[in-house]
Design a protein around this motif. Structure first.
Motif, PDB file in Angstrom:
ATOM      1  N   ARG A 473     -22.966  22.757 -11.349  1.00 54.98           N
ATOM      2  CA  ARG A 473     -21.855  22.123 -12.061  1.00 54.98           C
ATOM      3  C   ARG A 473     -20.516  22.727 -11.636  1.00 54.98           C
ATOM      4  O   ARG A 473     -19.529  22.013 -11.460  1.00 54.98           O
ATOM      5  N   ARG A 476     -19.624  21.504  -8.242  1.00 51.20           N
ATOM      6  CA  ARG A 476     -19.164  20.118  -8.292  1.00 51.20           C
ATOM      7  C   ARG A 476     -17.725  20.041  -8.800  1.00 51.20           C
ATOM      8  O   ARG A 476     -16.925  19.253  -8.304  1.00 51.20           O
ATOM      9  N   ARG A 481     -20.117  19.827  -2.444  1.00 51.01           N
ATOM     10  CA  ARG A 481     -21.302  19.012  -2.658  1.00 51.01           C
ATOM     11  C   ARG A 481     -22.468  19.554  -1.841  1.00 51.01           C
ATOM     12  O   ARG A 481     -22.260  20.078  -0.740  1.00 51.01           O
ATOM     13  N   TYR A 573     -18.781  11.350  -4.977  1.00 51.48           N
ATOM     14  CA  TYR A 573     -18.550  11.327  -6.424  1.00 51.48           C
ATOM     15  C   TYR A 573     -17.856  10.012  -6.754  1.00 51.48           C
ATOM     16  O   TYR A 573     -16.796   9.697  -6.226  1.00 51.48           O
ATOM     17  N   ARG A 574     -18.434   9.235  -7.669  1.00 50.81           N
ATOM     18  CA  ARG A 574     -18.060   7.833  -7.819  1.00 50.81           C
ATOM     19  C   ARG A 574     -16.916   7.595  -8.788  1.00 50.81           C
ATOM     20  O   ARG A 574     -16.345   6.503  -8.802  1.00 50.81           O
ATOM     21  N   SER A 576     -14.550  10.418  -9.857  1.00 48.93           N
ATOM     22  CA  SER A 576     -13.603  11.528  -9.948  1.00 48.93           C
ATOM     23  C   SER A 576     -12.239  11.210  -9.345  1.00 48.93           C
ATOM     24  O   SER A 576     -11.293  11.971  -9.550  1.00 48.93           O
ATOM     25  N   TYR A 607      -9.656  15.124  -5.735  1.00 48.57           N
ATOM     26  CA  TYR A 607     -10.806  14.275  -5.448  1.00 48.57           C
ATOM     27  C   TYR A 607     -10.427  13.040  -4.630  1.00 48.57           C
ATOM     28  O   TYR A 607     -11.274  12.492  -3.912  1.00 48.57           O
TER      29      TYR A 607
END
Length: 647
Positions: A473, A476, A481, A573-574, A576, A607
């Motif tokens: 976590r 991330r 990643r 990351y979809r 962020s 991001y």
């Protein structure tokens, strides 16, 4: 037999096998901390073994209530940590036994230890505290043992400075001795120079006997004339030559235990009933003293006299017409000065008397607060055994690490937090800056819910303390990643549909290119447009899902180069890259809170930069994958014809 089953005996045996060792270790640590705190009181006093043995015994008994909660915490954590590491907890749970049922026998044991701790603090510990306090104060008043060095002045004897050039430890003789006796003041010091001397202690150990041989004594003589005393040239002195001389010096080296009546206000040496009775008596006493002081000070400094109702009304009417400032301004300068001096004198006298009377009540109420603090502490310290069990047992079941390493570290950290909170609350309550109930129970109020929360999480098999999850976590959050690890499969049931894979990858390329242009990922976004503008539709989740399905399909390929090339795809990351709010009013509210909005803005910018790099990497990898498929698996006419022509 009392409903005790074999599993209960198994768990209790594991618990109590370690409890005694943990208790002795904790007690030893607390005793060493206490000894280090009072090391100067004990060292160098010539105390006998019997005195030190009694002192350490009373010290150990006094520290038992503090060592019990710590030992329960450490033992619970070790017991469940060992069972978790050896998969015994897993076996019990697989047999259908919940964690709360596994904890039940040790919970009952902790409940019994709570009662034992309370009984110990209320009946046994007060007597030990009294004896230890008596011995500690007596040690402080005991004179230190003599260790006279050679070649330097020694001031370990009160009012005496002693110089010894050399000494014979076998016979106790001192040679070439210089003695300064300053018991009558430095101006009237007695100076003794001797060839040799011998220092002994009298039989009652209350005096030092100093036998001096072959020396001289010099002593200043006092006169009645101050002028003469100020002149060094005319100051008389006495000179005495002797062959043998004996001096007696006050030096009490005997250990005299002080009277217990002198410690009657010691709160640590009282039971609950004694604390309640003494606190009520002292409160009544000091309240009475406060009322008497108030009445006396009011009568002395605020005399109002007696007047009839008619005279009082007439005085009030006149007072409304008279201005004090105007009357003071009309006075002469001498009269004004006398008035100011008189007022200053009266104020100083009042302040002096208040300061003189104040410490009596202040110290008295402080003693009352100490009694009430000790009353609450007997309950709070006892209950600590119970809620420390609810912290240690589930924590050990979650961590699943045995041994004294991680368990000891975690236990010490938890106890330090509990101790700091408790001591801080106690000091504020003792000083009167906080309510006594709040100050003494704040540590319990904080730690007990933590124990119940850990018990709940552990019973649900939560991974709240799984370090790998927290590490992932954190990585991330920082934008790091994990990389893909796709290898060629040994057994493949369904071959991939390469034509469909090419179509999917082409669609992903088009979608990502459009998304990059719409979001303007290559440029820095505006703060106001991010929070106050229209929220764009996030198409990345659908595109990323389509890409993952295609990668999963192509991972069934026999082509090793193609499979290993799939590892070049980044994990996207979809969500962020956009503000984490679905409603515009929430985004506007956060944007108005500039510190919070600025943090989220920097987060999104970070991001967006990662997404921009990921899109470029995906487009580059898609191109290589499509070329690999076209050259190795598909013919040109198949691509041109599409699915219909191929069929």
């Amino acid at each position: 037999m009392l409903g005790i089953k074999k599993i209960d005996m198994f768990i209790l045996r594991k618990f109590f096998q370690m409890f005694l060792g943990c208790f002795l270790i904790c007690l030893f640590v607390f005793m060493m901390q206490f000894v280090w705190k009072h090391i100067e009181t004990m060292v160098g006093k010539g105390l006998g073994f019997d005195i030190l043995a009694r002192f350490f015994f009373y010290m150990g008994v006094s520290l038992v209530p503090m060592a019990l909660p710590m030992s329960v915490l450490l033992t619970s954590l070790l017991t469940f940590g060992n069972m978790g590491e050896q998969l015994e907890l897993t076996a019990m749970k697989a047999a259908g036994i919940p964690l709360l049922r596994i904890m039940r026998p040790i919970f009952l044991s902790a409940l019994i230890l709570t009662g034992v701790s309370f009984y110990f603090q209320n009946n046994i510990s007060p007597k030990a505290q009294m004896e230890m306090a008596r011995m500690l104060i007596s040690m402080k008043s005991t004179s230190p043992a003599l260790e006279i060095p050679e070649g330097v002045f020694y001031n370990g004897i009160p009012n005496v400075n002693l110089y010894v050039e050399r000494k014979n430890t076998a016979t106790g003789m001192l040679y070439n001795v210089v003695i300064y006796k300053i018991d009558n003041g430095i101006e009237n010091a007695q100076i003794v120079v001797a060839d040799s001397a011998k220092l002994e202690t009298t039989a009652d150990k209350h005096f030092l006997k100093l036998s001096i041989y072959s020396g001289e004594q010099f002593e200043n003589l006092r006169t009645m004339s101050d002028d003469r005393m100020m002149s060094r040239d005319r100051r008389p002195y006495d000179r005495e030559t002797f062959q043998s001389k004996t001096l007696l010096i006050d030096f009490n080296t005997d250990f005299d235990l002080m009277n217990a009546d002198d410690l009657k206000n010691l709160a640590d040496a009282k039971s609950l009933r004694q604390l309640e009775a003494d606190a009520d008596s002292m409160t009544l006493l000091y309240d009475s003293i406060g009322r008497v002081n108030y009445e006396e000070l009011t009568a002395r400094y605020f005399q109002t006299g007696y007047a009839s109702r008619a005279d009082s009304l007439r005085s009030l009417a006149l007072a409304e017409k008279v201005s004090v400032d105007t009357a003071f301004a009309k006075m002469g300068s001498d009269k004004r000065l006398r008035v100011l001096r008189r007022a200053a004198s009266a104020s100083n006298a009042m302040l002096t008397e208040i300061e003189w009377r104040g410490p009596v009540g202040h110290d008295g109420y402080r003693t009352v607060r100490k009694h009430l603090i000790k009353w609450h502490d007997k309950f709070a310290s006892s209950l600590a055994c119970l809620f420390f069990f609810f912290i240690g047992a589930p924590l050990g079941a979650i961590i699943r690490k045995g041994g004294l390493g991680i368990s000891t570290i975690v236990s010490v950290l938890i106890f330090i937090v509990y101790y700091i909170i408790g001591v801080s609350g106690m000091k504020m309550a003792r000083d009167g800056t906080w309510n006594i109930t709040y100050g003494l129970w704040i540590s319990t109020v904080i730690m007990a819910p933590i124990g119940f929360w850990l018990t709940y999480k552990s019973n649900k098999d939560s991974t709240v303390f799984n370090l790998d999850n927290h590490k992932a976590r954190l990585m991330r959050m920082l934008g790091y990643r994990p990389k893909r690890n796709i290898v060629v499969k040994e057994v493949i049931i369904d071959d991939p549909d390469y034509l469909k894979a090419v179509e999917n990858l082409s669609a992903v390329d088009n979608s990502l290119s459009v998304l990059s242009k719409e979001l303007k990922l290559g440029r820095l976004p505006g703060y106001f447009s991010m929070f106050f503008g229209k929220m764009p539709h996030n198409t990345l989740p659908d595109t990323a899902e389509r890409l993952e399905q295609t990668i999963e399909m192509l991972s069934n390929s026999h082509d090793a180069k193609l499979v290993y090339k799939l590892n070049d795809y980044p994990i996207v990351y979809r969500h962020s890259h956009v503000v984490p709010f679905t409603k515009s009013w929430v985004a506007i509210t956060v944007g108005l809170l500039v510190p919070v909005g600025l943090a989220i803005y920097l987060w999104v910018v970070h991001y967006r930069r990662l997404l921009f790099k990921d899109i470029n990497k995906i487009l580059e990898t898609d191109k290589d994958i499509i070329n690999r498929i076209n050259n190795g698996f598909l013919k040109t006419d198949d691509i041109d014809a599409g699915p219909e022509g191929k069929s």
